[in-house]
Design a protein around this motif. Sequence first.
Motif, PDB file in Angstrom:
ATOM      1  N   PRO A   1     -14.166  -3.945   3.403  1.00  0.00           N
ATOM      2  CA  PRO A   1     -13.487  -4.209   2.118  1.00  0.00           C
ATOM      3  C   PRO A   1     -12.356  -4.058   1.627  1.00  0.00           C
ATOM      4  O   PRO A   1     -11.604  -4.033   0.547  1.00  0.00           O
ATOM      5  N   MET A   2     -11.803  -2.889   1.994  1.00  0.00           N
ATOM      6  CA  MET A   2     -10.385  -3.141   1.219  1.00  0.00           C
ATOM      7  C   MET A   2      -9.292  -3.961   2.275  1.00  0.00           C
ATOM      8  O   MET A   2      -7.991  -3.275   1.959  1.00  0.00           O
TER       9      MET A   2
ATOM     10  N   ASP B   1      -4.425   8.519   6.917  1.00  0.00           N
ATOM     11  CA  ASP B   1      -4.991   9.054   5.811  1.00  0.00           C
ATOM     12  C   ASP B   1      -5.301   8.119   4.717  1.00  0.00           C
ATOM     13  O   ASP B   1      -3.999   7.676   4.553  1.00  0.00           O
ATOM     14  N   ALA B   2      -6.120   7.515   4.955  1.00  0.00           N
ATOM     15  CA  ALA B   2      -6.325   6.752   3.817  1.00  0.00           C
ATOM     16  C   ALA B   2      -6.525   6.513   1.844  1.00  0.00           C
ATOM     17  O   ALA B   2      -6.182   5.946   1.703  1.00  0.00           O
ATOM     18  N   GLY B   3      -6.467   8.295   2.109  1.00  0.00           N
ATOM     19  CA  GLY B   3      -6.672   8.655   0.365  1.00  0.00           C
ATOM     20  C   GLY B   3      -8.103   8.838   0.200  1.00  0.00           C
ATOM     21  O   GLY B   3      -8.425   8.696  -0.492  1.00  0.00           O
TER      22      GLY B   3
ATOM     23  N   VAL C   1       0.189  -2.110   8.172  1.00  0.00           N
ATOM     24  CA  VAL C   1      -1.161  -1.892   7.569  1.00  0.00           C
ATOM     25  C   VAL C   1      -1.096  -1.535   6.248  1.00  0.00           C
ATOM     26  O   VAL C   1      -2.021  -1.821   5.540  1.00  0.00           O
ATOM     27  N   MET C   2       0.174  -1.724   5.288  1.00  0.00           N
ATOM     28  CA  MET C   2      -0.065  -1.929   4.512  1.00  0.00           C
ATOM     29  C   MET C   2      -0.231  -3.091   3.749  1.00  0.00           C
ATOM     30  O   MET C   2      -1.165  -3.723   3.023  1.00  0.00           O
TER      31      MET C   2
ATOM     32  N   PRO D   1      -3.840  -3.338   2.109  1.00  0.00           N
ATOM     33  CA  PRO D   1      -4.081  -2.827   0.490  1.00  0.00           C
ATOM     34  C   PRO D   1      -4.782  -1.939  -0.451  1.00  0.00           C
ATOM     35  O   PRO D   1      -4.704  -1.468  -1.590  1.00  0.00           O
ATOM     36  N   GLY D   2      -6.269  -1.723  -0.417  1.00  0.00           N
ATOM     37  CA  GLY D   2      -6.816  -1.285  -1.058  1.00  0.00           C
ATOM     38  C   GLY D   2      -7.416   0.329  -0.500  1.00  0.00           C
ATOM     39  O   GLY D   2      -7.967   0.882  -0.843  1.00  0.00           O
ATOM     40  N   PHE D   3      -6.429   0.095   0.271  1.00  0.00           N
ATOM     41  CA  PHE D   3      -6.805   1.895   0.540  1.00  0.00           C
ATOM     42  C   PHE D   3      -5.759   3.047  -0.641  1.00  0.00           C
ATOM     43  O   PHE D   3      -4.499   2.307  -1.291  1.00  0.00           O
TER      44      PHE D   3
END
Length: 392
Positions: free
Chosen positions: A123-124, A226-228, A290-291, A295-297
């Motif tokens: 999903p992210m 760490d994705a948050g 990664v960003m 982008p959903g992180f």
Amino acid sequence: MSGKRVIVVGGGLIGLSIARALTERGIEDVLVLERHSLASGGTGKSSGIVRAHYGVPSIAAMAWRGVPLFEKLGATVGFRQVGYSVIVGEENEAALRANIAAQQALGIEAEMVDVDRFAPMWPMMNVDDVSAVAYEPRGGYADATQLALYFGQVARDKGARVRQNTAVARLLTEGEKVTGVELASGEVLQADAVIVAAGWWSAKLLADVGVDFPVEGYRSELLIVDAGLPLVDLPVVSDLVSLQYCRIEGTGQFLVGNSDHDEPENRFVDPDHYSNLASEASIEKYAEKVMHRFPGFPDPSITHSYAGVYDVPPDWNPVIAPVGPAGLVLAAGFAGHGFKISPAVGDLVADLLLEGDSTDADIPAADFRLERFAEGRPLTSLHPYVGAGEMR
Ligand SMILES: Cc1cc2nc3c(=O)[nH]c(=O)nc-3n(C[C@H](O)[C@H](O)[C@H](O)COP(=O)(O)OP(=O)(O)OC[C@H]3O[C@@H](n4cnc5c(N)ncnc54)[C@H](O)[C@@H]3O)c2cc1C
């Protein structure tokens, strides 16, 4: 052969899988010699990804042979069967389709999936620049050290001995035959067969007996992100658009590896002396990728970085073959792919010692000969990817 003494040099995944396979096939006098501690070489740094997606059919078959073992062992080796995906841009769509067809012909469970069907599985993820996806439901990741120790335990249970902190100084020969090894301590150990499974370090031992094994130490950097929010059970991703690979860490964090192998000579190092941290420039580059892809992180940050070293022959494929004096076998040069194929490599070496050839028609021993380099016949992918040839 079952009464013969076999010495295995190197207590990584490959040496221990070989010891496991030999003892399972009735060779009891197997001695593994490891200069440091078990799994302290490349094995201890492995990302542990399980997939059969390879463009070299024999390597794909080897990887596929290992899957039932991962499924059987499960948590014993930290196996998470989260699935494995390859995402490509337009320039690699044809190669991806051809590779999947070749893998299906080998019986591998892999398929093309529509980008729209894949997107909800991750999903992210940003899939705007993704034109095709392949998916392997039985793939995932596991823990390389745990697998190595499992192989070691099976071998010991069946009679093998393991000596750690025991460096081999040189191979011993008489005439055209290997007769054993001399340890750094000066102790001499006799054997009927010696298997060198010492990764990059194999080259030095072989050079002393006149065998040239071309291999480089290739430094590979990894980030833990760490994705948050804790990430759970998302498929492994080989991103051949951004040239990175990613998987969840057991902790819910995110492991990101580099798949951009352009200008490899800039990353060649001595595996006994290398920086264990990603450089500032690399961190910046990897973070950008990664960003872009995820982008959903919600609140991404880098937890830490580290580096490992692949043992890389000229065609990025291993040598698993008799070399030099009779009774000497080399199994090294796994170039960042030795984890998933380690079960099959052990079985192939046992075949070579006991039967003189591979007993698996999909894994021809001839593919892994050392002579292929001198003959100019590298083992290469049937359908290589643009920009990611080493993906194989
Ligand atoms: C960063 C990184 C990520 C990776 N990710 C993956 C992945 O996702 N999937 C995958 O399939 N593969 C992966 N790999 C590759 C895989 O981990 C390796 O191919 C595999 O672990 C190599 O095992 P080995 O036994 O050949 O080598 P090693 O683990 O290096 O073992 C060789 C051993 O020989 C010992 N030794 C050396 N010289 C001597 C001597 N003279 N006497 C006695 N002992 C000696 C060393 O101490 C060492 O323990 C990765 C590798 C790295 C570095």
